[in-house]
Design a protein around this motif. Sequence first.
Motif, PDB file in Angstrom:
ATOM      1  N   UNK A   1       0.831  -1.205   0.000  1.00 32.07           N
ATOM      2  CA  UNK A   1       0.000   0.000   0.000  1.00 32.07           C
ATOM      3  C   UNK A   1       0.867   1.256   0.000  1.00 32.07           C
ATOM      4  N   UNK A   2       0.526   2.248  -0.824  1.00 30.93           N
ATOM      5  CA  UNK A   2       1.317   3.484  -0.818  1.00 30.93           C
ATOM      6  C   UNK A   2       1.129   4.250   0.477  1.00 30.93           C
ATOM      7  N   UNK A   3       2.132   5.025   0.821  1.00 28.29           N
ATOM      8  CA  UNK A   3       2.054   5.920   1.972  1.00 28.29           C
ATOM      9  C   UNK A   3       1.369   7.208   1.518  1.00 28.29           C
ATOM     10  N   UNK A   4       0.280   7.562   2.187  1.00 28.06           N
ATOM     11  CA  UNK A   4      -0.478   8.773   1.845  1.00 28.06           C
ATOM     12  C   UNK A   4      -0.020   9.936   2.717  1.00 28.06           C
ATOM     13  N   UNK A   5       0.403  11.024   2.082  1.00 24.28           N
ATOM     14  CA  UNK A   5       0.843  12.229   2.785  1.00 24.28           C
ATOM     15  C   UNK A   5       0.147  13.424   2.157  1.00 24.28           C
ATOM     16  N   UNK A   6      -0.475  14.245   2.992  1.00 21.75           N
ATOM     17  CA  UNK A   6      -1.163  15.441   2.509  1.00 21.75           C
ATOM     18  C   UNK A   6      -0.412  16.686   2.947  1.00 21.75           C
ATOM     19  N   UNK A   7      -0.269  17.641   2.034  1.00 15.55           N
ATOM     20  CA  UNK A   7       0.277  18.956   2.354  1.00 15.55           C
ATOM     21  C   UNK A   7      -0.895  19.940   2.332  1.00 15.55           C
ATOM     22  N   UNK A   8      -1.143  20.544   3.475  1.00 20.03           N
ATOM     23  CA  UNK A   8      -2.289  21.429   3.652  1.00 20.03           C
ATOM     24  C   UNK A   8      -1.863  22.868   3.394  1.00 20.03           C
ATOM     25  N   UNK A   9      -2.459  23.496   2.374  1.00 24.72           N
ATOM     26  CA  UNK A   9      -2.071  24.842   1.959  1.00 24.72           C
ATOM     27  C   UNK A   9      -3.249  25.788   2.164  1.00 24.72           C
ATOM     28  N   UNK A  23       7.383  18.279  -0.924  1.00 23.71           N
ATOM     29  CA  UNK A  23       6.244  17.564  -1.503  1.00 23.71           C
ATOM     30  C   UNK A  23       6.610  16.981  -2.862  1.00 23.71           C
ATOM     31  N   UNK A  24       7.286  17.768  -3.692  1.00 19.85           N
ATOM     32  CA  UNK A  24       7.685  17.288  -5.016  1.00 19.85           C
ATOM     33  C   UNK A  24       8.695  16.146  -4.910  1.00 19.85           C
ATOM     34  N   UNK A  25       9.619  16.252  -3.948  1.00 17.01           N
ATOM     35  CA  UNK A  25      10.593  15.179  -3.754  1.00 17.01           C
ATOM     36  C   UNK A  25       9.890  13.893  -3.326  1.00 17.01           C
ATOM     37  N   UNK A  26       8.956  13.981  -2.410  1.00 22.87           N
ATOM     38  CA  UNK A  26       8.230  12.788  -1.971  1.00 22.87           C
ATOM     39  C   UNK A  26       7.420  12.186  -3.112  1.00 22.87           C
ATOM     40  N   UNK A  27       6.834  13.052  -3.944  1.00 26.02           N
ATOM     41  CA  UNK A  27       5.991  12.563  -5.035  1.00 26.02           C
ATOM     42  C   UNK A  27       6.793  11.800  -6.083  1.00 26.02           C
ATOM     43  N   UNK A  28       8.101  11.988  -6.125  1.00 26.86           N
ATOM     44  CA  UNK A  28       8.952  11.252  -7.069  1.00 26.86           C
ATOM     45  C   UNK A  28       9.296   9.850  -6.566  1.00 26.86           C
ATOM     46  N   UNK A  29       9.010   9.598  -5.318  1.00 24.97           N
ATOM     47  CA  UNK A  29       9.442   8.341  -4.716  1.00 24.97           C
ATOM     48  C   UNK A  29       8.397   7.255  -4.918  1.00 24.97           C
ATOM     49  N   UNK A  30       8.867   6.009  -5.049  1.00 27.67           N
ATOM     50  CA  UNK A  30       7.909   4.907  -5.247  1.00 27.67           C
ATOM     51  C   UNK A  30       7.072   4.675  -3.998  1.00 27.67           C
ATOM     52  N   UNK A  31       5.849   4.282  -4.209  1.00 28.43           N
ATOM     53  CA  UNK A  31       4.937   3.911  -3.122  1.00 28.43           C
ATOM     54  C   UNK A  31       4.648   5.059  -2.163  1.00 28.43           C
ATOM     55  N   UNK A  32       4.707   6.280  -2.677  1.00 29.94           N
ATOM     56  CA  UNK A  32       4.300   7.445  -1.891  1.00 29.94           C
ATOM     57  C   UNK A  32       3.284   8.225  -2.713  1.00 29.94           C
ATOM     58  N   UNK A 348      12.946  12.787   3.647  1.00 27.11           N
ATOM     59  CA  UNK A 348      13.369  11.619   4.425  1.00 27.11           C
ATOM     60  C   UNK A 348      12.749  11.645   5.819  1.00 27.11           C
ATOM     61  N   UNK A 349      12.774  12.799   6.468  1.00 27.01           N
ATOM     62  CA  UNK A 349      12.221  12.912   7.815  1.00 27.01           C
ATOM     63  C   UNK A 349      10.711  12.696   7.815  1.00 27.01           C
ATOM     64  N   UNK A 350      10.029  13.276   6.831  1.00 25.48           N
ATOM     65  CA  UNK A 350       8.572  13.121   6.757  1.00 25.48           C
ATOM     66  C   UNK A 350       8.203  11.668   6.485  1.00 25.48           C
ATOM     67  N   UNK A 351       8.873  11.045   5.534  1.00 28.79           N
ATOM     68  CA  UNK A 351       8.533   9.667   5.165  1.00 28.79           C
ATOM     69  C   UNK A 351       8.846   8.700   6.296  1.00 28.79           C
ATOM     70  N   UNK A 352       9.978   8.890   6.961  1.00 23.44           N
ATOM     71  CA  UNK A 352      10.315   8.034   8.103  1.00 23.44           C
ATOM     72  C   UNK A 352       9.247   8.161   9.184  1.00 23.44           C
ATOM     73  N   UNK A 353       8.825   9.386   9.443  1.00 24.87           N
ATOM     74  CA  UNK A 353       7.790   9.600  10.454  1.00 24.87           C
ATOM     75  C   UNK A 353       6.473   8.975  10.002  1.00 24.87           C
TER      76      UNK A 353
END
Length: 358
Positions: A1-9, A23-32, A348-353
């Motif tokens: 399952x992909x990791x779902x992360x929302x950026x609230x603007x 956000x753009x860096x995370x969006x380039x990563x697999x399963x995010x 890295x910090x956001x995804x690890x968390x």
Amino acid sequence: MPVDIAFLAIAEAQQLYHWLPAALELARRPDVRVSMLSPSDQLLALAGSYDPEGRLTRLRLRRPPSGPDSLFRQPSRLATLLLNHRTIARFPTVVTTEISSAWLRHMPGFSSRMIHIKHGAGDREGGYKKRHRDFDLTLVGGEKDQRRLIARGLGTVEDIRIGGYAKFELRAPRQRFFADDKPVLLYNPHFDPDLSSWIKHGPEILATLEALTDWNVIIAPHTKLARRVPPIVSSAPHIRIDMGSRHSIDMSYTNSADLYIGDVSSQVYEFLLTPRPCVFLNLERRHWQGIENFNHWRLGQVIERADGLPQALARANDLQAGFLAAQEAAMHQSIDLSPIPASRRQADLILHFAKGAA
């Protein structure tokens, strides 16, 4: 399952530059899977202009009735959160750059983990609020903010982490804003009514700047100040006034100016990415030495009269060598300029968390 992360603007456009690189860096990563949540068509479009591949899922939140929508005017944050808290709660991890979202903690059933990216790297006490402690993880630009937040009981070294200053990755290049080659100064007053040099002294400052015909002058107040005061107007041909545009928030001016004039704006640290002369306006003649909220005033001349500005400018280049070490040390404390891009470190910090919280 992909990791779902929302950026609230839900804040104004100037804050977008602090979270969008991660956000753009995370969006380039697999399963995010990365979503941008905003009530603003303008902000969604601005983010899209930096995302030509469409990696971000952009979700338009409900808007309060008659709420404004421009880059620098957004509807009430509290009203937006009230209208959309169920939508936001669908995301297990929510990232934001403003602290109003901490109010979501009071909504029944809201259990998303919340990450705050602290925007700016200034010294003003207003940058440290009790609501900072309501976030599960806070990312700061450098050691200074980590230390100051911890000293105020707003977190610990485990949940306040240094991620660098990702806005630098979206900075605009140096540009020519004038037809001639006169040196360019940037005047960048803050919005804080107690600390802003413009609110009480605007007319005399403008008259002084209009008389500086050997300089080109950019007047670009903080966008919050630009909303609160009458438009600044001048017919002087060497003056450019910007009351709010992309140039005023994407580092176009801080990269293009030769000298910075200000009071307490954190943009001084963006200007000092390349050390250059600074002049600070202490027109209220307040005691500031030894007070950490004014630490940046050690990085240039401090003058107490607007009519002292021509003399300060005349000696600025000669005095710059004496401020260089202090500028470099202050930058080192305020913004961690690691060779690893801040967007990658923050991601890295956001995804690890996010994976740990799943």
